[in-house]
Design a protein around this motif. Structure first.
Motif, PDB file in Angstrom:
ATOM      1  N   SER A 188       0.826  -1.205   0.000  1.00  0.00           N
ATOM      2  CA  SER A 188       0.000   0.000   0.000  1.00  0.00           C
ATOM      3  C   SER A 188       0.864   1.260   0.000  1.00  0.00           C
ATOM      4  O   SER A 188       1.845   1.367   0.740  1.00  0.00           O
ATOM      5  CB  SER A 188      -0.922   0.011   1.222  1.00  0.00           C
ATOM      6  N   ASN A 189       0.467   2.224  -0.830  1.00  0.00           N
ATOM      7  CA  ASN A 189       1.163   3.509  -0.855  1.00  0.00           C
ATOM      8  C   ASN A 189       0.897   4.330   0.409  1.00  0.00           C
ATOM      9  O   ASN A 189       1.643   5.247   0.732  1.00  0.00           O
ATOM     10  CB  ASN A 189       0.736   4.320  -2.088  1.00  0.00           C
ATOM     11  N   LYS A 190      -0.209   3.990   1.110  1.00  0.00           N
ATOM     12  CA  LYS A 190      -0.594   4.766   2.286  1.00  0.00           C
ATOM     13  C   LYS A 190       0.444   4.690   3.401  1.00  0.00           C
ATOM     14  O   LYS A 190       0.531   5.584   4.241  1.00  0.00           O
ATOM     15  CB  LYS A 190      -1.946   4.277   2.833  1.00  0.00           C
ATOM     16  N   VAL A 191       1.217   3.612   3.428  1.00  0.00           N
ATOM     17  CA  VAL A 191       2.111   3.401   4.568  1.00  0.00           C
ATOM     18  C   VAL A 191       3.538   3.888   4.313  1.00  0.00           C
ATOM     19  O   VAL A 191       4.359   3.890   5.226  1.00  0.00           O
ATOM     20  CB  VAL A 191       2.148   1.907   4.964  1.00  0.00           C
ATOM     21  N   LYS A 192       3.819   4.312   3.070  1.00  0.00           N
ATOM     22  CA  LYS A 192       5.204   4.642   2.721  1.00  0.00           C
ATOM     23  C   LYS A 192       5.756   5.802   3.536  1.00  0.00           C
ATOM     24  O   LYS A 192       6.941   5.824   3.884  1.00  0.00           O
ATOM     25  CB  LYS A 192       5.302   4.949   1.230  1.00  0.00           C
ATOM     26  N   ASN A 193       4.928   6.801   3.827  1.00  0.00           N
ATOM     27  CA  ASN A 193       5.406   7.995   4.526  1.00  0.00           C
ATOM     28  C   ASN A 193       5.023   8.024   6.004  1.00  0.00           C
ATOM     29  O   ASN A 193       5.140   9.065   6.650  1.00  0.00           O
ATOM     30  CB  ASN A 193       4.868   9.250   3.826  1.00  0.00           C
ATOM     31  N   ILE A 194       4.558   6.893   6.510  1.00  0.00           N
ATOM     32  CA  ILE A 194       4.206   6.821   7.933  1.00  0.00           C
ATOM     33  C   ILE A 194       5.479   6.611   8.769  1.00  0.00           C
ATOM     34  O   ILE A 194       6.286   5.735   8.475  1.00  0.00           O
ATOM     35  CB  ILE A 194       3.187   5.700   8.199  1.00  0.00           C
ATOM     36  N   VAL A 195       5.620   7.419   9.790  1.00  0.00           N
ATOM     37  CA  VAL A 195       6.761   7.323  10.696  1.00  0.00           C
ATOM     38  C   VAL A 195       6.228   7.098  12.110  1.00  0.00           C
ATOM     39  O   VAL A 195       5.347   7.827  12.575  1.00  0.00           O
ATOM     40  CB  VAL A 195       7.609   8.612  10.666  1.00  0.00           C
ATOM     41  N   TRP A 196       6.766   6.099  12.793  1.00  0.00           N
ATOM     42  CA  TRP A 196       6.358   5.829  14.171  1.00  0.00           C
ATOM     43  C   TRP A 196       7.154   6.738  15.102  1.00  0.00           C
ATOM     44  O   TRP A 196       8.389   6.749  15.084  1.00  0.00           O
ATOM     45  CB  TRP A 196       6.614   4.369  14.534  1.00  0.00           C
ATOM     46  N   LYS A 197       6.458   7.501  15.926  1.00  0.00           N
ATOM     47  CA  LYS A 197       7.123   8.425  16.843  1.00  0.00           C
ATOM     48  C   LYS A 197       6.527   8.308  18.234  1.00  0.00           C
ATOM     49  O   LYS A 197       5.354   7.998  18.402  1.00  0.00           O
ATOM     50  CB  LYS A 197       6.977   9.876  16.361  1.00  0.00           C
ATOM     51  N   ARG A 198       7.368   8.627  19.217  1.00  0.00           N
ATOM     52  CA  ARG A 198       6.877   8.738  20.588  1.00  0.00           C
ATOM     53  C   ARG A 198       6.353  10.156  20.799  1.00  0.00           C
ATOM     54  O   ARG A 198       6.811  11.105  20.142  1.00  0.00           O
ATOM     55  CB  ARG A 198       7.985   8.420  21.591  1.00  0.00           C
ATOM     56  N   PRO A 199       5.376  10.329  21.701  1.00  0.00           N
ATOM     57  CA  PRO A 199       4.807  11.664  21.928  1.00  0.00           C
ATOM     58  C   PRO A 199       5.835  12.754  22.196  1.00  0.00           C
ATOM     59  O   PRO A 199       5.659  13.900  21.783  1.00  0.00           O
ATOM     60  CB  PRO A 199       3.882  11.441  23.126  1.00  0.00           C
ATOM     61  N   LYS A 200       6.951  12.421  22.875  1.00  0.00           N
ATOM     62  CA  LYS A 200       7.962  13.436  23.149  1.00  0.00           C
ATOM     63  C   LYS A 200       8.690  13.888  21.884  1.00  0.00           C
ATOM     64  O   LYS A 200       9.373  14.916  21.885  1.00  0.00           O
ATOM     65  CB  LYS A 200       8.956  12.916  24.186  1.00  0.00           C
ATOM     66  N   TRP A 254     -10.904 -10.844  31.595  1.00  0.00           N
ATOM     67  CA  TRP A 254     -10.268  -9.534  31.492  1.00  0.00           C
ATOM     68  C   TRP A 254      -8.802  -9.757  31.157  1.00  0.00           C
ATOM     69  O   TRP A 254      -8.144 -10.611  31.751  1.00  0.00           O
ATOM     70  CB  TRP A 254     -10.422  -8.750  32.791  1.00  0.00           C
ATOM     71  N   VAL A 255      -8.291  -9.001  30.168  1.00  0.00           N
ATOM     72  CA  VAL A 255      -6.897  -9.144  29.750  1.00  0.00           C
ATOM     73  C   VAL A 255      -6.201  -7.789  29.864  1.00  0.00           C
ATOM     74  O   VAL A 255      -6.812  -6.741  29.640  1.00  0.00           O
ATOM     75  CB  VAL A 255      -6.765  -9.686  28.311  1.00  0.00           C
ATOM     76  N   ASP A 256      -4.938  -7.826  30.232  1.00  0.00           N
ATOM     77  CA  ASP A 256      -4.128  -6.612  30.348  1.00  0.00           C
ATOM     78  C   ASP A 256      -3.184  -6.560  29.151  1.00  0.00           C
ATOM     79  O   ASP A 256      -2.368  -7.476  28.946  1.00  0.00           O
ATOM     80  CB  ASP A 256      -3.332  -6.636  31.650  1.00  0.00           C
ATOM     81  N   VAL A 257      -3.312  -5.500  28.334  1.00  0.00           N
ATOM     82  CA  VAL A 257      -2.547  -5.370  27.094  1.00  0.00           C
ATOM     83  C   VAL A 257      -1.483  -4.299  27.273  1.00  0.00           C
ATOM     84  O   VAL A 257      -1.793  -3.141  27.563  1.00  0.00           O
ATOM     85  CB  VAL A 257      -3.462  -5.009  25.910  1.00  0.00           C
ATOM     86  N   VAL A 258      -0.227  -4.691  27.087  1.00  0.00           N
ATOM     87  CA  VAL A 258       0.917  -3.786  27.225  1.00  0.00           C
ATOM     88  C   VAL A 258       1.326  -3.278  25.849  1.00  0.00           C
ATOM     89  O   VAL A 258       1.364  -4.044  24.880  1.00  0.00           O
ATOM     90  CB  VAL A 258       2.100  -4.520  27.888  1.00  0.00           C
ATOM     91  N   ILE A 259       1.643  -1.983  25.753  1.00  0.00           N
ATOM     92  CA  ILE A 259       2.140  -1.412  24.493  1.00  0.00           C
ATOM     93  C   ILE A 259       3.296  -0.460  24.790  1.00  0.00           C
ATOM     94  O   ILE A 259       3.458   0.014  25.906  1.00  0.00           O
ATOM     95  CB  ILE A 259       1.043  -0.627  23.736  1.00  0.00           C
ATOM     96  N   ASP A 260       4.107  -0.193  23.756  1.00  0.00           N
ATOM     97  CA  ASP A 260       5.008   0.945  23.851  1.00  0.00           C
ATOM     98  C   ASP A 260       4.263   2.151  23.274  1.00  0.00           C
ATOM     99  O   ASP A 260       3.159   2.018  22.743  1.00  0.00           O
ATOM    100  CB  ASP A 260       6.333   0.677  23.130  1.00  0.00           C
ATOM    101  N   ASP A 261       4.846   3.339  23.400  1.00  0.00           N
ATOM    102  CA  ASP A 261       4.108   4.540  23.002  1.00  0.00           C
ATOM    103  C   ASP A 261       4.552   5.097  21.652  1.00  0.00           C
ATOM    104  O   ASP A 261       4.383   6.284  21.370  1.00  0.00           O
ATOM    105  CB  ASP A 261       4.190   5.623  24.086  1.00  0.00           C
ATOM    106  N   ARG A 262       5.105   4.236  20.793  1.00  0.00           N
ATOM    107  CA  ARG A 262       5.389   4.657  19.419  1.00  0.00           C
ATOM    108  C   ARG A 262       4.089   4.626  18.622  1.00  0.00           C
ATOM    109  O   ARG A 262       3.424   3.590  18.548  1.00  0.00           O
ATOM    110  CB  ARG A 262       6.447   3.748  18.797  1.00  0.00           C
ATOM    111  N   ILE A 263       3.737   5.762  18.016  1.00  0.00           N
ATOM    112  CA  ILE A 263       2.443   5.920  17.348  1.00  0.00           C
ATOM    113  C   ILE A 263       2.677   6.323  15.896  1.00  0.00           C
ATOM    114  O   ILE A 263       3.586   7.111  15.602  1.00  0.00           O
ATOM    115  CB  ILE A 263       1.590   7.005  18.045  1.00  0.00           C
ATOM    116  N   PRO A 264       1.852   5.798  14.943  1.00  0.00           N
ATOM    117  CA  PRO A 264       2.020   6.167  13.527  1.00  0.00           C
ATOM    118  C   PRO A 264       1.736   7.654  13.293  1.00  0.00           C
ATOM    119  O   PRO A 264       0.716   8.186  13.753  1.00  0.00           O
ATOM    120  CB  PRO A 264       0.983   5.293  12.818  1.00  0.00           C
ATOM    121  N   THR A 265       2.657   8.337  12.584  1.00  0.00           N
ATOM    122  CA  THR A 265       2.473   9.755  12.257  1.00  0.00           C
ATOM    123  C   THR A 265       2.744   9.995  10.774  1.00  0.00           C
ATOM    124  O   THR A 265       3.422   9.200  10.109  1.00  0.00           O
ATOM    125  CB  THR A 265       3.430  10.654  13.073  1.00  0.00           C
ATOM    126  N   PHE A 266       2.219  11.115  10.287  1.00  0.00           N
ATOM    127  CA  PHE A 266       2.500  11.589   8.927  1.00  0.00           C
ATOM    128  C   PHE A 266       2.676  13.104   9.010  1.00  0.00           C
ATOM    129  O   PHE A 266       1.789  13.806   9.503  1.00  0.00           O
ATOM    130  CB  PHE A 266       1.343  11.233   7.981  1.00  0.00           C
TER     131      PHE A 266
END
Length: 724
Positions: free
Chosen positions: A72-84, A154-166
């Protein structure tokens, strides 16, 4: 998608053990992917590094598989970043979590965001899903966690805080406050739960509502809504229920398109308030209002009672303040209840318990939860339109033991809600899975059959009509309906509409009063097998032929090996042209010898003439049963009939009746012995019965005190399973 027998049933045993140990409760949620938030966070703090989640990495695989996949062309310019890296002074929550913190991005998950908006209205529920004491200041380690209800646990889901950005902007859900990130991280955790962000595209608000609460949802079509709908909605919100609504789009091309009134078809909205106000020019009549929110965070209703409409001038400032009226393009708006009914086609209400939709008395509802699965060729029988297979579906016996406290019209009835939910279909989309069309039927059990835990047979359903059933079969994750039936015993049949569709489900039954609900054939029981006596009298011609062949192959020691047994049996079986078989395999013959070894694991690995005669008598009995079920004389039997054929065959060997397997074992038998066309040939049928009896005999040899349980060392377990 299909599960291997070992995978599915081992997982099931683990889940049952976890429930016994308290796992899956709110206080002790299951750790998703085995990740423990506190342990991982402490490790990051000790090494002074930020958490990176290998199980949901910052890669294309976590974005999706098709429209957000590698091609997909939609994902080519997506960069994962942390909020900081996105803004200064990022915050987890700014000024309290509110519905304006949820603005939809470039993902069709309005159904999820509408549910999140509803969640913010109930702080207690919100902080069950979004644990507090998470921040970007104190002990920040790049790790966050969220909790969801998942098919009974009930399940506990752990994530890191890298989020897709454009272009340094969040691609998916965002808050109206640029430095607030709780809603984006919640969406990421929910995406991880389902395998990818793309898996969240398209859905029903009730799905997320139930995953946030563990509640039960009921639907109302506006054209069929009860007269007291306004009261029901107001009461539901007061009791913490979550509520969503939508406008059906009959034309797919017009999906999520804006109408002239500003409303959007095929789009999910949150119902955030139900109130009344009194315009100054009206003496007694109050106007009933409904407040809604568009997850887009913009595009609002432009009719009466919209943000800038003239109607607001007719009420006092006190009334306006009570309604929190403001003119802002934030996606939230008021409209009259009458306009609400005219414009929206469906409303769904997710209740923590079903009493939110009933009278003003608060009831304590009981709930029973049953896990099950439909297995192709065994227990995926389809709906009542398929009478030859419908009866093979999983069956659940429901006992309504106490009538309601306040029945209407002096009727003695029991009120209960049945909720049938199919599992894991969203997560398996990348493998081509879609939601099945599902439903259920409820049959009354005749009094003479009360307490009988046997699976109801085909004839019962041919000659008895259902007492109640789901309103329709529909391709939703869950089908729910409320019923009022007399106290008694019933059987619930959950099914897909078409037969042969394989998947897992949970069946929940909520009732005002005490009830019991359990799967029929949920235990394995058997009387002790007693070998069938050898036939007395003169040898038949066939027996004489066998003795001759046996002596010819066995030689002077009058014992035969597995390979020699194979030659004996196949020389005879080839004369039976009415059996579909390529002959007995060497593996089958080894199992037969294991069965006939008196001391089981310490046997000789050979058969003498007496043991061989005993074995042949068994095979002849089983051959007769096989032919009885081979109605079309094709030489094989349909796997759906295997259940009864196995029972008949094994009962021939019992000193008295009482043999019963459970549905999970029937599933295993089908997966192990049926061919790709879901048929079982004679060799497979015999192999199944030999293995089944051999394992029973072995178990009973170890179960010396007869309590139905055994304890084995690893070596004993391997000896048992490898030899049988």
């Amino acid at each position: 998608m299909p599960y291997t027998p070992s995978g599915f049933f081992c997982d099931r045993l683990i889940r049952e053990r976890e429930r016994r140990d308290g796992e899956g409760s709110l206080n002790k949620p299951v750790r998703f992917n085995g990740q423990d938030y506190n342990t991982l966070r402490q490790e990051c703090l000790q090494r002074k590094g930020l958490f990176e989640d290998d199980s949901f990495p910052a890669t294309v695989e976590s974005l999706g598989f098709k429209e957000l996949g590698h091609k997909s062309n939609k994902v080519k310019n997506i960069v994962w970043k942390r909020p900081k890296e996105i803004c200064e002074n990022p915050q987890f929550i700014v000024g309290g979590a509110s519905r304006t913190d949820i603005c939809q991005g470039d993902l069709g998950d309005c159904w999820l965001l509408a549910a999140i908006a509803c969640l913010t209205l109930n702080e207690k529920l919100l902080y069950r899903v979004v644990p507090q004491e998470q921040s970007y200041s104190e002990n920040y380690a790049g790790i966050f966690h969220f909790q969801f209800w998942r098919y009974g646990d009930w399940v506990d889901v752990v994530i890191d805080d890298r989020i897709p950005t454009f272009n340094n902007q969040l691609v998916f859900t965002k808050s109206a406050e640029r430095n607030e990130f709780w809603s984006a991280l919640l969406e990421k955790a929910y995406a991880k739960l389902h395998g990818s962000y793309e898996a969240l595209k398209g859905g029903n608000t009730t799905e997320a509502m139930e995953d946030f609460t563990g509640g039960v949802t009921e639907f109302y079509e506006m054209k069929e809504a009860p007269k007291e709908l306004y009261k029901i909605m107001k009461k539901a919100l007061a009791r913490g229920s979550l509520m969503g609504c939508s406008i059906d789009s009959l034309v797919p091309a017009r999906f999520e398109t804006r109408t002239v009134t500003g409303l959007v078809k095929g789009h999910a909205y949150s119902v955030t308030a139900v109130e009344e106000c009194k315009p100054s020019q009206q003496k007694d009549n109050k106007v009933r209002l409904v407040r809604l929110r568009n997850p887009w965070g913009q595009v609002e209703w432009n009719g009466p009672w919209s943000d800038n409409s003239k109607e607001w001038a007719t009420i006092s400032k006190v009334e306006k303040d009570k309604l929190q009226h403001q003119s802002a393009e934030d996606g939230e708006f008021w409209m009259s209840f009458e306009d609400f009914k005219k414009n929206y086609t469906k409303i769904e209400i997710c209740n923590l318990t079903p009493d939110a939709l009933e009278d003003d008395k608060i009831h304590k509802w009981t709930v029973s939860v049953n896990e099950g699965r439909w297995v192709r060729g065994c227990s995926a029988g389809g709906c009542r339109n398929y009478p030859d297979t419908f009866w093979t579906n999983p069956q659940y016996r429901l006992r309504l033991l106490e009538e309601d406290d306040d029945p209407d019209d002096n009727e003695v009835v029991c009120t209960f809600v049945v909720a049938l939910m199919q599992k894991n279909r969203r997560k398996e989309r990348k493998m081509g899975a879609n939601l099945f069309t599902i439903g259920f039927a409820i049959y009354e059990v005749p009094k003479e059959m009360h307490g009988n835990k046997q699976h109801m047979q085909k004839d019962f359903f041919l000659f008895n009509s259902s007492k109640a059933r789901s309103k329709s079969y529909i391709n939703l994750r869950e089908v729910t309906q409320r019923f009022r039936l007399s106290p008694g015993e019933y059987v619930i049949i959950p099914s897909t509409y078409e037969p042969h569709q394989e998947g897992e489900f949970i069946l929940r039954v909520f009732s005002e009063k005490r009830n019991t609900s359990e799967e029929i054939e949920n235990r394995i029981e058997a009387d002790h097998p007693v070998p069938a006596p050898a036939s007395a009298g003169e040898e038949s011609e066939e027996d004489q032929q066998f003795r001759t062949i046996f002596q010819e192959i066995a030689g002077d020691d009058m014992e035969i090996t597995a390979n020699e047994l194979k030659n004996v049996l196949n020389r005879v079986i080839t004369k039976h042209k009415d059996l579909s078989t390529e002959g007995f395999s060497l593996e089958s013959c080894r199992s037969m010898i294991a069965l006939m070894d008196v001391s089981f694991m310490d046997g000789t690995g050979r058969l003498n003439l007496q043991e061989f005669r005993h074995l042949w008598n068994k095979i002849k009995q089983w051959q007769g049963i096989f032919k009885d079920y081979d109605a079309d004389q094709s030489g094989s039997i349909n796997s759906y009939e295997m259940r009864n054929a196995v029972n008949d065959a094994v009962m021939c060997l019992m000193s008295r009746s009482g043999f019963r397997l459970n549905n999970q074992l029937y599933d295993i038998i089908t997966m192990r012995y049926a061919n790709e066309n879901m048929n079982i040939d004679f060799d497979s049928f015999i192999s199944c019965l030999v293995r089944l009896e051999a394992m029973f005999r072995a178990f009973q040899a170890f179960d010396q005190d007869g309590d139905g349980t055994i304890r084995l060392s690893v070596l004993e377990w391997l000896q048992l399973t490898m030899y049988a």
